[in-house]
Scaffold this motif. Structure first.
Motif, mmCIF file in Angstrom:
data_model
loop_
_atom_site.group_PDB
_atom_site.id
_atom_site.type_symbol
_atom_site.label_atom_id
_atom_site.label_comp_id
_atom_site.label_asym_id
_atom_site.label_seq_id
_atom_site.Cartn_x
_atom_site.Cartn_y
_atom_site.Cartn_z
ATOM 1 N N VAL A 42 0.966 -1.113 0.104
ATOM 2 C CA VAL A 42 0.130 -0.043 0.003
ATOM 3 C C VAL A 42 0.877 1.336 -0.209
ATOM 4 O O VAL A 42 0.283 2.218 -0.733
ATOM 5 N N ILE A 43 1.963 1.347 0.939
ATOM 6 C CA ILE A 43 2.911 2.436 0.775
ATOM 7 C C ILE A 43 3.414 2.532 -0.397
ATOM 8 O O ILE A 43 3.699 3.768 -1.032
ATOM 9 N N ALA A 44 3.686 1.436 -1.027
ATOM 10 C CA ALA A 44 4.731 1.801 -2.286
ATOM 11 C C ALA A 44 3.696 2.382 -3.296
ATOM 12 O O ALA A 44 3.999 3.045 -4.214
ATOM 13 N N GLY A 45 2.414 1.788 -3.281
ATOM 14 C CA GLY A 45 1.331 2.199 -4.286
ATOM 15 C C GLY A 45 1.167 3.628 -4.044
ATOM 16 O O GLY A 45 1.006 4.688 -5.127
ATOM 17 N N ILE A 46 0.876 4.070 -2.884
ATOM 18 C CA ILE A 46 0.966 5.485 -2.386
ATOM 19 C C ILE A 46 2.015 6.443 -3.006
ATOM 20 O O ILE A 46 1.827 7.524 -3.540
ATOM 21 N N ILE A 47 3.279 6.056 -2.933
ATOM 22 C CA ILE A 47 4.453 6.764 -3.381
ATOM 23 C C ILE A 47 4.309 6.768 -4.729
ATOM 24 O O ILE A 47 4.721 7.798 -5.487
ATOM 25 N N ASN A 48 4.114 5.697 -5.619
ATOM 26 C CA ASN A 48 4.194 5.780 -6.929
ATOM 27 C C ASN A 48 3.030 6.782 -7.520
ATOM 28 O O ASN A 48 3.302 7.397 -8.628
ATOM 29 N N GLY A 49 1.858 6.542 -6.940
ATOM 30 C CA GLY A 49 0.615 7.446 -7.171
ATOM 31 C C GLY A 49 1.214 8.974 -7.233
ATOM 32 O O GLY A 49 0.707 9.773 -7.904
ATOM 33 N N HIS A 50 1.576 9.226 -5.879
ATOM 34 C CA HIS A 50 2.140 10.656 -5.720
ATOM 35 C C HIS A 50 3.160 11.271 -6.792
ATOM 36 O O HIS A 50 3.128 12.234 -7.238
ATOM 37 N N VAL A 51 4.065 10.390 -6.893
ATOM 38 C CA VAL A 51 4.971 10.689 -7.919
ATOM 39 C C VAL A 51 4.402 10.943 -9.373
ATOM 40 O O VAL A 51 4.587 11.957 -9.797
ATOM 41 N N ALA A 52 3.731 10.064 -9.808
ATOM 42 C CA ALA A 52 2.860 10.306 -11.096
ATOM 43 C C ALA A 52 1.879 11.494 -11.000
ATOM 44 O O ALA A 52 1.862 12.174 -11.916
ATOM 45 N N ALA A 53 1.230 11.669 -9.867
ATOM 46 C CA ALA A 53 0.405 13.051 -9.761
ATOM 47 C C ALA A 53 1.293 14.275 -9.861
ATOM 48 O O ALA A 53 0.728 15.324 -10.524
ATOM 49 N N LYS A 54 2.322 14.287 -9.300
ATOM 50 C CA LYS A 54 3.225 15.360 -9.261
ATOM 51 C C LYS A 54 3.785 15.403 -10.821
ATOM 52 O O LYS A 54 4.268 16.796 -11.279
ATOM 53 N N TYR A 55 4.043 14.421 -11.374
ATOM 54 C CA TYR A 55 4.813 14.335 -12.807
ATOM 55 C C TYR A 55 3.916 15.396 -13.742
ATOM 56 O O TYR A 55 4.487 16.172 -14.608
ATOM 57 N N ILE A 56 2.699 15.157 -13.653
ATOM 58 C CA ILE A 56 1.706 15.535 -14.447
ATOM 59 C C ILE A 56 1.543 17.121 -14.748
ATOM 60 O O ILE A 56 2.052 17.607 -15.840
ATOM 61 N N PRO A 57 1.611 17.907 -13.538
ATOM 62 C CA PRO A 57 1.601 19.352 -13.629
ATOM 63 C C PRO A 57 2.730 19.739 -14.103
ATOM 64 O O PRO A 57 2.851 20.764 -14.707
ATOM 65 N N VAL A 58 3.964 18.987 -13.448
ATOM 66 C CA VAL A 58 5.250 19.600 -13.810
ATOM 67 C C VAL A 58 5.620 19.540 -15.498
ATOM 68 O O VAL A 58 5.892 20.421 -15.992
ATOM 69 N N ARG A 59 5.017 18.329 -15.795
ATOM 70 C CA ARG A 59 5.155 18.119 -17.229
ATOM 71 C C ARG A 59 4.474 19.103 -18.232
ATOM 72 O O ARG A 59 4.721 19.738 -19.106
ATOM 73 N N LEU A 60 3.201 19.478 -17.767
ATOM 74 C CA LEU A 60 2.273 20.619 -18.341
ATOM 75 C C LEU A 60 2.539 21.920 -18.509
ATOM 76 O O LEU A 60 2.650 22.616 -19.382
ATOM 77 N N PHE A 61 3.317 22.323 -17.067
ATOM 78 C CA PHE A 61 3.590 23.741 -16.764
ATOM 79 C C PHE A 61 5.084 23.868 -17.288
ATOM 80 O O PHE A 61 5.433 25.093 -16.467
ATOM 81 N N ARG A 62 5.916 23.214 -17.373
ATOM 82 C CA ARG A 62 7.343 23.184 -17.724
ATOM 83 C C ARG A 62 7.325 24.517 -18.661
ATOM 84 O O ARG A 62 6.921 24.488 -19.693
ATOM 85 N N GLY A 63 8.209 25.210 -18.145
ATOM 86 C CA GLY A 63 8.771 26.408 -19.347
ATOM 87 C C GLY A 63 7.742 27.740 -19.093
ATOM 88 O O GLY A 63 7.877 28.703 -19.670
ATOM 89 N N THR A 64 6.795 27.824 -18.029
ATOM 90 C CA THR A 64 5.979 28.673 -18.006
ATOM 91 C C THR A 64 6.143 29.238 -16.679
ATOM 92 O O THR A 64 6.575 28.756 -15.683
ATOM 93 N N ASP A 65 5.477 30.533 -16.222
ATOM 94 C CA ASP A 65 5.587 31.116 -15.096
ATOM 95 C C ASP A 65 4.754 30.623 -13.996
ATOM 96 O O ASP A 65 4.947 30.766 -12.936
ATOM 97 N N ARG A 66 3.834 29.584 -14.375
ATOM 98 C CA ARG A 66 2.949 29.069 -13.410
ATOM 99 C C ARG A 66 3.814 27.877 -12.247
ATOM 100 O O ARG A 66 3.300 27.772 -11.189
ATOM 101 N N MET A 67 4.915 27.565 -12.863
ATOM 102 C CA MET A 67 5.595 26.775 -11.867
ATOM 103 C C MET A 67 6.209 27.723 -10.757
ATOM 104 O O MET A 67 6.391 27.022 -9.629
ATOM 105 N N SER A 68 6.341 28.928 -10.802
ATOM 106 C CA SER A 68 7.146 29.722 -9.896
ATOM 107 C C SER A 68 5.938 30.625 -9.179
ATOM 108 O O SER A 68 6.454 31.532 -8.085
ATOM 109 N N LYS A 69 5.097 30.891 -9.765
ATOM 110 C CA LYS A 69 4.161 31.965 -9.271
ATOM 111 C C LYS A 69 3.217 31.255 -8.431
ATOM 112 O O LYS A 69 2.875 30.224 -8.469
#
Length: 71
Positions: A42-69
């Motif tokens: 369960v803990i491994a699944g939560i960690i993998n899900g969290h990493v995937a959930a963080k990857y999506i917005p970082v990938r979408l907003f890379r290169g924009t000012d949304r990452m730092s504002k």
């Protein structure tokens, strides 16, 4: 290593091999093993899900000012 363990278990247990192999152990050992394994899975699944959930917005907003504002 997994293959060696599987072959040895199958060699000595043959047709009485339960799936999973913990079915061959005593009920107390089964409870201990599953008590350790289930929270770990369960803990491994939560960690993998969290990493995937963080990857999506970082990938979408890379290169924009949304990452730092703050918004």
């Amino acid at each position: 290593m997994y293959l060696i363990v599987a072959v040895v278990i199958y060699r000595y247990a043959r047709t009485s091999v339960a799936s999973p192999a913990l079915g061959l152990t005593s009920p107390l050992l089964q409870k201990i093993a599953y008590g350790i394994a289930i929270p770990t899975i369960v803990i491994a699944g939560i960690i993998n899900g969290h990493v995937a959930a963080k990857y999506i917005p970082v990938r979408l907003f890379r290169g924009t000012d949304r990452m730092s504002k703050k918004s």
